[in-house]
Design an enzyme around this catalytic site. Sequence first.
Site, PDB file in Angstrom:
ATOM      1  N   ALA A  24       7.727  43.306  15.144  1.00  0.00           N
ATOM      2  CA  ALA A  24       7.149  44.511  14.557  1.00  0.00           C
ATOM      3  C   ALA A  24       7.562  44.691  13.101  1.00  0.00           C
ATOM      4  O   ALA A  24       6.732  45.010  12.244  1.00  0.00           O
ATOM      5  CB  ALA A  24       7.568  45.738  15.381  1.00  0.00           C
ATOM      6  N   LYS A  26       8.234  34.792  28.639  1.00  0.00           N
ATOM      7  CA  LYS A  26       8.998  34.239  27.506  1.00  0.00           C
ATOM      8  C   LYS A  26      10.236  35.069  27.211  1.00  0.00           C
ATOM      9  O   LYS A  26      11.226  34.553  26.673  1.00  0.00           O
ATOM     10  CB  LYS A  26       8.106  34.110  26.276  1.00  0.00           C
ATOM     11  CG  LYS A  26       7.436  35.396  25.798  1.00  0.00           C
ATOM     12  CD  LYS A  26       8.260  36.179  24.795  1.00  0.00           C
ATOM     13  CE  LYS A  26       7.600  37.493  24.446  1.00  0.00           C
ATOM     14  NZ  LYS A  26       8.377  38.280  23.472  1.00  0.00           N
TER      15      LYS A  26
END
Length: 340
Positions: free
Chosen positions: A144, A195
């Site tokens: 982000a 993941k």
Amino acid sequence: MKPGGPIGVVGAGSWGTTLAQVIADKGFEVDLWVFEPELCKTIRETRQNDLYLPGVVLSGRINAHNDLDRVVKNHDLLIMVVPSHVYRNVATAMIPFLKPDAVVVNATKGIENDTLLTMSGIWREVLPPGLQVRVLCLSGPSFAREVARKVPTAVTLAGDELQTAKAVQHVISTGYFRIYTSLDKIGVEIAGASKNVIALAAGVSDGMSFGYNSRAALITRGLAEITRLGVKMGSNPLTFLGLAGIGDLLLTCTGDLSRNRTVGIQLGQGRRIKDILAEMRMVAEGVKTAKSIHFLARRIGVEMPICEQVYRVIYEDKDPRVVVRELMERDLKHELELGH
């Protein structure tokens, strides 16, 4: 797709706030749902999310709201970015306000603990028959903070039909945020959730100072585990060679901004998981996902030894040194057999 009004973003964590900024940069008005009343007030008054995205000045096109209905009602396009453990509750709360033909883009990476459903699976379960809401999934290598700094980034948007995916692709893509489309929604969601568990393992390896050889082995064998799981659930194996697969896995296992890798490093250094999490404000999704993956793999009969050991370190307090020995001393295998 040309939304007739503001685009709604449900969730004002670091990723939700960043996606709101991306959409505002595209010229759209954005209604952002902020769970914390004080944070909502701060964003309105200072144009900054000092809890989850400090130092980033937010666009004047972003309108912060504490009322969920203000963000959902009459919106053609909604982006949903809330932690996986509250996803069902928030989705259910949105239903009375949803337009019958709304498009919801899920940007949360996780698998629900109790049901072992992906986030789009939760939508399938909670949506009443009268609503024709289309649910897509956005995933890929995208810290982000880097996207907020307009660092060039590429991600995957997966849906059930290409027309809607392409329409949303053109709405959200910018000069620094490039979106590729996919029709493999389950593969993209499984890759994005799994993941994080492998990133915990990579962090443990780094915390134990094992070096680059070990990290490379974990990433490669971790990708094999994720692919086995996805294929067993009906995914296209090529999805795991794309941005949502190996791309996101590489970033999360190696990047210093990875919360899951950071948790893993501290586990590798001998700290207890409860002490690590007590100091964190933001969510490391891999901790909860490790539990989901453990039971999902057992239920459908997929061998995932790395994910299995991560589960045992987190939930059974297993010594990481024992984990390493057991992984290295497993029965020897042929590398490219999908079952191993």
